[in-house]
Motif scaffolding. Structure first.
Motif, mmCIF file in Angstrom:
data_model
loop_
_atom_site.group_PDB
_atom_site.id
_atom_site.type_symbol
_atom_site.label_atom_id
_atom_site.label_comp_id
_atom_site.label_asym_id
_atom_site.label_seq_id
_atom_site.Cartn_x
_atom_site.Cartn_y
_atom_site.Cartn_z
ATOM 1 N N UNK A 325 0.831 -1.211 0.000
ATOM 2 C CA UNK A 325 0.000 0.000 0.000
ATOM 3 C C UNK A 325 0.859 1.252 0.000
ATOM 4 N N UNK A 326 1.968 1.195 0.747
ATOM 5 C CA UNK A 326 2.886 2.342 0.768
ATOM 6 C C UNK A 326 3.574 2.494 -0.578
ATOM 7 N N UNK A 327 4.038 1.374 -1.143
ATOM 8 C CA UNK A 327 4.740 1.424 -2.437
ATOM 9 C C UNK A 327 3.812 1.845 -3.567
ATOM 10 N N UNK A 328 2.492 1.633 -3.421
ATOM 11 C CA UNK A 328 1.543 1.949 -4.478
ATOM 12 C C UNK A 328 1.324 3.452 -4.624
ATOM 13 N N UNK A 329 1.753 4.232 -3.654
ATOM 14 C CA UNK A 329 1.533 5.673 -3.726
ATOM 15 C C UNK A 329 2.258 6.299 -4.917
ATOM 16 N N UNK A 330 3.457 5.765 -5.254
ATOM 17 C CA UNK A 330 4.199 6.292 -6.399
ATOM 18 C C UNK A 330 3.453 6.109 -7.707
ATOM 19 N N UNK A 331 3.047 4.862 -8.067
ATOM 20 C CA UNK A 331 2.275 4.685 -9.308
ATOM 21 C C UNK A 331 0.968 5.470 -9.329
ATOM 22 N N UNK A 332 0.299 5.600 -8.186
ATOM 23 C CA UNK A 332 -0.942 6.386 -8.152
ATOM 24 C C UNK A 332 -0.668 7.852 -8.502
ATOM 25 N N UNK A 333 0.437 8.365 -8.012
ATOM 26 C CA UNK A 333 0.799 9.749 -8.324
ATOM 27 C C UNK A 333 1.021 9.903 -9.827
ATOM 28 N N UNK A 335 -0.279 8.104 -12.314
ATOM 29 C CA UNK A 335 -1.558 8.048 -13.015
ATOM 30 C C UNK A 335 -2.352 9.339 -12.830
ATOM 31 N N UNK A 336 -2.248 9.929 -11.642
ATOM 32 C CA UNK A 336 -3.038 11.131 -11.354
ATOM 33 C C UNK A 336 -2.475 12.355 -12.070
ATOM 34 N N UNK A 337 -1.153 12.469 -12.134
ATOM 35 C CA UNK A 337 -0.540 13.673 -12.685
ATOM 36 C C UNK A 337 -0.016 13.484 -14.107
ATOM 37 N N UNK A 338 0.236 12.243 -14.499
ATOM 38 C CA UNK A 338 0.838 11.999 -15.809
ATOM 39 C C UNK A 338 2.314 12.318 -15.853
ATOM 40 N N UNK A 339 2.914 12.622 -14.708
ATOM 41 C CA UNK A 339 4.331 12.967 -14.631
ATOM 42 C C UNK A 339 5.119 11.814 -14.023
ATOM 43 N N UNK A 340 6.374 11.622 -14.471
ATOM 44 C CA UNK A 340 7.198 10.553 -13.880
ATOM 45 C C UNK A 340 7.640 10.902 -12.473
ATOM 46 N N UNK A 341 7.939 9.872 -11.715
ATOM 47 C CA UNK A 341 8.432 10.019 -10.348
ATOM 48 C C UNK A 341 9.745 9.242 -10.293
ATOM 49 N N UNK A 365 9.065 5.617 -11.427
ATOM 50 C CA UNK A 365 7.775 5.259 -12.028
ATOM 51 C C UNK A 365 7.510 6.205 -13.203
ATOM 52 N N UNK A 366 7.116 5.612 -14.346
ATOM 53 C CA UNK A 366 6.929 6.386 -15.567
ATOM 54 C C UNK A 366 5.569 6.071 -16.191
ATOM 55 N N UNK A 367 4.909 7.091 -16.750
ATOM 56 C CA UNK A 367 3.677 6.800 -17.500
ATOM 57 C C UNK A 367 4.021 6.145 -18.841
ATOM 58 N N UNK A 368 3.303 5.080 -19.183
ATOM 59 C CA UNK A 368 3.485 4.396 -20.466
ATOM 60 C C UNK A 368 2.340 4.830 -21.376
ATOM 61 N N UNK A 369 2.682 5.417 -22.524
ATOM 62 C CA UNK A 369 1.672 6.011 -23.397
ATOM 63 C C UNK A 369 1.709 5.377 -24.790
ATOM 64 N N UNK A 375 -2.663 6.984 -21.968
ATOM 65 C CA UNK A 375 -1.893 6.296 -20.928
ATOM 66 C C UNK A 375 -2.349 4.846 -20.831
ATOM 67 N N UNK A 376 -1.407 3.930 -21.008
ATOM 68 C CA UNK A 376 -1.703 2.502 -20.895
ATOM 69 C C UNK A 376 -1.491 1.974 -19.488
ATOM 70 N N UNK A 377 -0.592 2.627 -18.750
ATOM 71 C CA UNK A 377 -0.293 2.149 -17.408
ATOM 72 C C UNK A 377 0.961 2.818 -16.890
ATOM 73 N N UNK A 378 1.622 2.142 -15.969
ATOM 74 C CA UNK A 378 2.795 2.700 -15.295
ATOM 75 C C UNK A 378 3.943 1.701 -15.410
ATOM 76 N N UNK A 379 5.090 2.206 -15.877
ATOM 77 C CA UNK A 379 6.309 1.405 -15.881
ATOM 78 C C UNK A 379 7.031 1.564 -14.558
ATOM 79 N N UNK A 380 7.536 0.456 -14.027
ATOM 80 C CA UNK A 380 8.163 0.442 -12.703
ATOM 81 C C UNK A 380 9.603 -0.014 -12.849
ATOM 82 N N UNK A 381 10.534 0.767 -12.290
ATOM 83 C CA UNK A 381 11.947 0.386 -12.205
ATOM 84 C C UNK A 381 12.352 0.409 -10.742
ATOM 85 N N UNK A 382 12.750 -0.742 -10.214
ATOM 86 C CA UNK A 382 13.139 -0.854 -8.803
ATOM 87 C C UNK A 382 14.560 -1.398 -8.740
ATOM 88 N N UNK A 383 15.403 -0.722 -7.977
ATOM 89 C CA UNK A 383 16.792 -1.155 -7.811
ATOM 90 C C UNK A 383 17.061 -1.409 -6.331
#
Length: 647
Positions: A325-333, A335-341, A365-369, A375-383
């Protein structure tokens, strides 16, 4: 047949323009004419008696269980006298396209089968006639003729290859685009029996279309004349007569060479992308607009500690619970703003309910268009940066240690210069006094010599400590162990320090029986002297120095207790390090280089013993030295002090 009649028949056949071949019921050649010799390059003597099938490619020898002559005879009624287009084979192996008409006379043993051949270049394709349309006026074509000509114009200029076949199935018409695909002229294609293609999948499509069912074919067409391979897609459809019956079919041919190339390039790019995603050292995932996983690579699966196949269709909270739930805040942001995080760092620990050791992550986190911006969804890169963070912390720790080492070195140089100057100054004064008295012829004061000698001894001790510390670092501090009475050595050392104790008193307790160890007498005396000197130095207000020697399980334990300033708890572990001084012992009030306990620890440990301290700030300290007795062979130390600072 009489000789004259035979010669007359031969003359008639040779006079014919078209090649003519006659064979018997066994399908062996009986007669050929001169036109056949010219067309196929054989002499008649070479052909007579040979199987008729030798004049055709092997692929045409059999159709539906029948030989070529029998098959053509069986189709004669259906063809209605029209020739069949096939390939003949010259003597030199070159295949040429011909039209064949077959007839038969006689029965059984007297049967004769006659082949009439015609070269295809003599056939005129009706579609090649010029199309004229003159609407209205005298001589204008009928409406149906106009429609037919417009249809032909449309077919000829179509961007796809088009051909028509009847129920036999023989190609009855085609356009230039189709002949271009096949690699030969239309006159060579019109009249071609599709059965000669010997492609079962094409024949299946032909049968389906003649049965009234449209169907598709996709494959590689191998040209029989040019050996060219063309990837094609053919749409087969039935053609109906006015009474609604199927009278043939049409094929619409598309050259899919470019499409195949594009698809191959796309598949190659997708394969490379898939390899990159799967083998990437960072976690890669894709979430749809409902924030459900569509795909993850193995690295992200390992980071989440959940198999990759368990991710698709599930959300982060469903997979990880509260941390999700905490990690999901990034992708939600995103989707809401259309800006990468980008480069968001987080830490997992037991407070978040994540089992295992503490781990550090950096996520982006990046918007995939789509190309149109949807917008198709959110790309996730975790290191996983746990090791990197640990290395950074280790570097910071080493840097602090290095700075501390530099500080200790600087402090030591300052202390050493001070400690070395301290005995030199009074020694210089004493020697100057002695020099003046000697010049004046006065009597020498023994006290002056005694003080000078004391300062010289002190200076020698400081230099010896520096030399011993250097030898310890180089591993060259020599020991000469022998049987030593530790109880007598303690007594002698106490007696030798009577002149230094000032307002202190010594209280020594020892066992009644002798205490013997296997050790270097000089070095052990150095340890005892160091402990006693520290007890005197750090008890400036005087008091009793208690010295105890006891035996426990073949281990001799010496303790020295002072009523001095004590040592802070957090610094007792470092007390035996080189150059270390407790923060409550200033260099001005308490001299020394900080090497005594460091040297003592090395000497005791090399005797197989241990040294440690117990202290309370402001209430004094007790130093312990445990050594194996002479009767033991380096036994393990007693476990009665497990919580003390052993060295």
């Amino acid at each position: 047949m009489a000789g004259g009649a035979a010669r007359e028949l031969e003359a008639i056949l040779d006079a014919a323009v078209d090649p003519i071949i006659a064979c018997g019921p066994e399908e062996l050649i009986l007669h050929v004419n001169a036109a056949t010799e010219r067309l196929l390059g054989w002499d008649r003597e070479q052909l007579v008696g040979r199987p008729i099938t030798d004049l055709f490619p092997p692929r045409l020898h059999h159709f539906h269980g029948l030989s070529l002559p029998r098959y053509l005879l069986s189709r004669r009624k259906a063809l209605g006298g029209r020739p069949t287009r096939v390939f003949a084979r010259r003597r030199d192996g070159v295949e040429i396209q011909v039209e064949v008409t077959v007839g038969a006379t006689g029965l059984d043993g007297d049967e004769r089968i006659v082949f009439t051949l015609r070269r295809m270049h003599e056939v005129i394709d009706s579609l090649e006639e010029p199309v004229e349309h003159v609407p209205g006026g005298p001589g204008a074509a009928s409406h149906q003729e106009t429609v037919d000509r417009l249809y032909r114009l449309l077919v000829e200029n179509a961007p796809l290859g088009i051909f028509h076949f009847d129920r036999n199935p023989v190609i009855t018409a085609c356009n230039d685009r189709f002949s271009g695909f096949i690699g030969t002229s239309k006159r060579n294609l019109v009249g071609l029996n599709l059965l000669t293609l010997r492609d079962e999948r094409i024949m299946t499509c032909v049968r389906e279309s003649l049965a009234g069912h449209p169907c598709d074919y996709e494959g590689d067409y191998h040209s029989l004349t040019t050996s060219k391979v063309i990837p094609v897609r053919i749409r087969f459809a039935p053609c109906y007569s006015e009474d609604g019956t199927v009278e043939g079919g049409v094929g619409i041919v598309e050259d899919i060479t470019d499409r195949r190339r594009v698809e191959a390039e796309r598949e190659e790019n997708l394969a490379q992308l898939d390899l990159l995603v799967r083998s990437a050292p960072v976690g890669i995932g894709f979430l749809d607009t409902n924030l459900r996983y569509v795909r993850v690579n193995e690295t992200l699966a390992r980071i989440n500690r959940i198999p990759a196949e368990d991710h698709p269709g599930r959300t982060l909270p469903e997979l990880l619970g509260e941390p999700g739930s905490i990690a999901e805040q990034g992708p939600r942001y995103v989707l809401r703003t259309g800006e990468p995080l980008v480069d968001q760092e987080s830490v997992s620990d037991e407070d978040l309910g994540v089992p295992g050791p503490r781990r550090c992550f950096r996520g982006s986190f990046y918007p995939v268009r789509t190309p149109d911006g949807r917008v198709l969804g959110v790309g996730v890169l975790i290191e996983d940066i746990t090791e990197r963070r640990r290395a950074e912390e280790e570097r910071a720790h080493l840097y602090r240690e290095a700075r501390e080492a530099v500080r200790v070195r600087d402090d030591f140089l300052s202390i050493a210069s001070h400690e070395l100057k301290t005995p030199l100054t009074p020694l210089s004064l004493r020697l100057a006094t002695l020099e003046r008295r000697l010049e004046r012829g006065e009597n020498l004061d023994p006290g002056v010599l005694r003080h000078a000698r004391h300062q010289l001894t002190r200076l020698t001790g400081l230099i010896n400590d520096l030399l011993d510390a250097s030898r310890i670092e180089a591993g060259r501090l020599a020991l000469h162990p022998e049987s030593t009475r530790l109880d007598l050595l303690v007594e002698q050392t106490l007696a030798g320090m009577e002149g230094q104790k000032g307002n202190h008193t010594f209280d020594f307790e020892r066992p009644k029986e002798p205490v013997s160890v296997h050790g270097d007498t000089f070095r052990l005396e150095q340890v005892i002297s160091n402990l006693l000197e520290n007890a005197l130095k750090y008890s400036p207000d005087g008091g009793t120095i208690r010295v105890r020697l006891s035996l426990t399980d073949d281990v001799a334990v010496l303790s020295v207790t002072d009523p001095g300033i004590g040592i802070p708890e957090d610094q007792q572990q470092q007390l035996f390090d080189r150059y270390f001084r407790a923060r409550n012992a200033s260099t001005r009030s308490y001299g020394g280089l900080g090497l005594g306990l460091y040297i003592s620890r090395d000497i005791v440990e090399r005797h197989g013993g241990r040294i440690w301290v117990e202290s309370v700030p402001g209430r004094g300290s007790t130093f312990y030295v445990a050594l194996p007795t002479l009767a033991s062979v380096r036994p393990a130390l007693p476990q009665v002090w497990p919580d003390r600072h052993l060295h």
